[in-house]
Design a protein around this motif. Structure first.
Motif, PDB file in Angstrom:
ATOM      1  N   MET A  27     -32.864 -15.318  10.758  1.00  0.00           N
ATOM      2  CA  MET A  27     -32.400 -13.974  10.367  1.00  0.00           C
ATOM      3  C   MET A  27     -31.243 -13.299  10.181  1.00  0.00           C
ATOM      4  N   ALA A  28     -30.749 -14.006  11.919  1.00  0.00           N
ATOM      5  CA  ALA A  28     -29.288 -13.493  12.289  1.00  0.00           C
ATOM      6  C   ALA A  28     -28.352 -14.264  11.501  1.00  0.00           C
ATOM      7  N   SER A  29     -28.253 -15.293  10.374  1.00  0.00           N
ATOM      8  CA  SER A  29     -27.371 -15.644  10.133  1.00  0.00           C
ATOM      9  C   SER A  29     -28.027 -15.917   8.663  1.00  0.00           C
ATOM     10  N   TYR A  30     -29.010 -14.979   8.586  1.00  0.00           N
ATOM     11  CA  TYR A  30     -28.862 -14.080   6.733  1.00  0.00           C
ATOM     12  C   TYR A  30     -28.208 -12.736   7.113  1.00  0.00           C
ATOM     13  N   CYS A  31     -28.457 -11.883   8.023  1.00  0.00           N
ATOM     14  CA  CYS A  31     -27.536 -10.659   7.640  1.00  0.00           C
ATOM     15  C   CYS A  31     -26.027 -10.919   8.592  1.00  0.00           C
ATOM     16  N   LYS A  32     -25.755 -12.628   8.584  1.00  0.00           N
ATOM     17  CA  LYS A  32     -24.402 -12.501   8.833  1.00  0.00           C
ATOM     18  C   LYS A  32     -23.723 -12.465   7.753  1.00  0.00           C
ATOM     19  N   PHE A  42     -27.543  -8.396  16.366  1.00  0.00           N
ATOM     20  CA  PHE A  42     -28.996  -7.607  17.369  1.00  0.00           C
ATOM     21  C   PHE A  42     -29.594  -8.763  17.273  1.00  0.00           C
ATOM     22  N   PHE A  43     -30.153  -9.504  16.301  1.00  0.00           N
ATOM     23  CA  PHE A  43     -31.214 -10.893  16.664  1.00  0.00           C
ATOM     24  C   PHE A  43     -30.798 -12.119  16.317  1.00  0.00           C
ATOM     25  N   LEU A  44     -29.606 -11.748  17.189  1.00  0.00           N
ATOM     26  CA  LEU A  44     -28.900 -13.281  18.295  1.00  0.00           C
ATOM     27  C   LEU A  44     -29.746 -12.570  19.070  1.00  0.00           C
ATOM     28  N   ALA A  45     -28.989 -11.173  20.085  1.00  0.00           N
ATOM     29  CA  ALA A  45     -30.033 -11.299  20.878  1.00  0.00           C
ATOM     30  C   ALA A  45     -31.150 -11.192  21.190  1.00  0.00           C
ATOM     31  N   GLN A  46     -31.783 -11.370  20.482  1.00  0.00           N
ATOM     32  CA  GLN A  46     -33.309 -10.870  20.416  1.00  0.00           C
ATOM     33  C   GLN A  46     -33.575 -12.551  20.434  1.00  0.00           C
ATOM     34  N   ALA A  47     -32.526 -13.249  19.876  1.00  0.00           N
ATOM     35  CA  ALA A  47     -33.219 -15.221  20.001  1.00  0.00           C
ATOM     36  C   ALA A  47     -32.912 -14.967  21.616  1.00  0.00           C
ATOM     37  N   GLU A  48     -31.957 -14.353  22.146  1.00  0.00           N
ATOM     38  CA  GLU A  48     -31.599 -15.265  23.802  1.00  0.00           C
ATOM     39  C   GLU A  48     -33.346 -15.014  24.403  1.00  0.00           C
ATOM     40  N   GLU A  49     -33.700 -12.896  24.135  1.00  0.00           N
ATOM     41  CA  GLU A  49     -34.454 -12.969  24.988  1.00  0.00           C
ATOM     42  C   GLU A  49     -36.432 -13.553  24.256  1.00  0.00           C
ATOM     43  N   GLU A  50     -35.846 -14.401  23.140  1.00  0.00           N
ATOM     44  CA  GLU A  50     -37.045 -15.170  23.382  1.00  0.00           C
ATOM     45  C   GLU A  50     -37.040 -16.707  23.624  1.00  0.00           C
ATOM     46  N   HIS A  75     -40.067 -25.049  10.669  1.00  0.00           N
ATOM     47  CA  HIS A  75     -38.833 -24.345  10.091  1.00  0.00           C
ATOM     48  C   HIS A  75     -38.846 -23.095   9.746  1.00  0.00           C
ATOM     49  N   PRO A  76     -37.691 -22.104   9.901  1.00  0.00           N
ATOM     50  CA  PRO A  76     -38.031 -20.939   9.431  1.00  0.00           C
ATOM     51  C   PRO A  76     -37.857 -20.504   8.299  1.00  0.00           C
ATOM     52  N   ASN A  77     -37.811 -19.240   8.047  1.00  0.00           N
ATOM     53  CA  ASN A  77     -37.782 -18.490   7.089  1.00  0.00           C
ATOM     54  C   ASN A  77     -36.048 -18.092   6.843  1.00  0.00           C
ATOM     55  N   ASN A  78     -35.182 -19.099   5.956  1.00  0.00           N
ATOM     56  CA  ASN A  78     -34.082 -18.753   5.827  1.00  0.00           C
ATOM     57  C   ASN A  78     -33.649 -17.331   4.749  1.00  0.00           C
ATOM     58  N   LYS A  79     -34.789 -17.225   3.802  1.00  0.00           N
ATOM     59  CA  LYS A  79     -34.219 -16.694   2.852  1.00  0.00           C
ATOM     60  C   LYS A  79     -34.618 -15.242   2.775  1.00  0.00           C
ATOM     61  N   TYR A  80     -34.319 -14.646   2.293  1.00  0.00           N
ATOM     62  CA  TYR A  80     -34.636 -12.729   3.052  1.00  0.00           C
ATOM     63  C   TYR A  80     -34.249 -11.899   1.718  1.00  0.00           C
ATOM     64  N   GLU A  81     -35.001 -11.138   1.104  1.00  0.00           N
ATOM     65  CA  GLU A  81     -34.972 -10.102   0.162  1.00  0.00           C
ATOM     66  C   GLU A  81     -33.454  -8.832   0.649  1.00  0.00           C
ATOM     67  N   SER A  82     -33.367  -8.592   1.578  1.00  0.00           N
ATOM     68  CA  SER A  82     -32.967  -7.717   2.095  1.00  0.00           C
ATOM     69  C   SER A  82     -32.926  -7.681   3.596  1.00  0.00           C
ATOM     70  N   ILE A  83     -32.035  -6.773   3.881  1.00  0.00           N
ATOM     71  CA  ILE A  83     -32.235  -6.430   5.541  1.00  0.00           C
ATOM     72  C   ILE A  83     -33.804  -6.240   5.894  1.00  0.00           C
ATOM     73  N   LEU A  84     -33.963  -5.441   5.186  1.00  0.00           N
ATOM     74  CA  LEU A  84     -35.066  -4.453   5.717  1.00  0.00           C
ATOM     75  C   LEU A  84     -37.034  -5.436   5.629  1.00  0.00           C
ATOM     76  N   ASP A  85     -36.066  -6.309   4.389  1.00  0.00           N
ATOM     77  CA  ASP A  85     -36.646  -7.553   4.221  1.00  0.00           C
ATOM     78  C   ASP A  85     -37.241  -8.037   5.584  1.00  0.00           C
ATOM     79  N   ALA A  86     -35.996  -8.483   6.224  1.00  0.00           N
ATOM     80  CA  ALA A  86     -36.105  -9.496   7.333  1.00  0.00           C
ATOM     81  C   ALA A  86     -36.851  -8.359   8.301  1.00  0.00           C
ATOM     82  N   PHE A  87     -36.066  -7.121   8.502  1.00  0.00           N
ATOM     83  CA  PHE A  87     -37.422  -6.650   9.757  1.00  0.00           C
ATOM     84  C   PHE A  87     -38.580  -6.275   9.672  1.00  0.00           C
TER      85      PHE A  87
END
Ligand SMILES: [Fe+2]
Length: 168
Positions: A27-32, A42-50, A75-87
């Motif tokens: 998700m971080a990669s998609y946002c970037k 934000f998503f990278l910090a969440q990944a660290e936390e996980e 495989h995790p999902n790498n495609k999202y329609e929008s930032i809202l979709d990712a969150f």
């Protein structure tokens, strides 16, 4: 000693926490790639936390005299329609984690494994925070409704989150 049933269930959850880190990195990669560096960090910090969640279970399994068996995952999902979709997908993911922790707690309770019940209580509390965090962001993004200026302002705000500091 843990029962084989509980050992297996804890191992499964440990691996799911590591998988969660993978999901949030995607998700971080998609946002970037969409030029939202704040949402990305934000998503990278969440990944660290996980990853720390996974290690918490790893350490617990070893404290109980068992081996933490590391497995691969989907495989995790790498495609999202929008930032809202990712969150929204992140919120769904956290709900799935919560239901898994509940199932794990049920197993520990059935076995009267009080130490594990106590250990899992931390995760139950954590999931309340995680769902609240992602739900709050989803609601905010819905209010923003793709307004570019507001979205970039919010992106900058979420950039301030670090692994140990929550912004919201
Ligand atoms: Fe987690």
């Amino acid at each position: 000693m843990l029962s084989s049933n509980l050992h297996e269930a804890l191992t499964d959850q440990m691996n799911y926490e590591f998988y969660s880190a993978h999901v949030y990195t995607a998700m971080a990669s998609y946002c970037k790639s969409e030029n939202y560096d704040g949402f990305s960090s934000f998503f990278l910090a969440q990944a660290e936390e996980e990853r720390t969640h996974g290690m918490k279970i790893y350490n617990y399994i070893h404290d109980r005299g068992e081996q933490a068996i590391i497995s691969g995952f989907d495989h995790p999902n790498n495609k999202y329609e929008s930032i809202l979709d990712a969150f929204e997908k992140a919120l769904e993911h956290e709900k799935e984690v919560t239901s898994r922790i509940y199932n794990l707690s049920d197993i520990a309770r059935d076995e009267k494994e009080y130490a594990t019940i106590s250990f899992l209580n931390w995760f139950l509390d954590e999931q309340v925070e995680e769902e609240s965090l992602f739900n709050g962001i989803v609601q905010k993004l819905k209010q923003i409704n793709n307004d570019p200026t507001s979205l970039f302002t919010y992106d900058s705000k979420l950039a301030k989150r670090t692994h140990t500091t929550f912004v919201e």
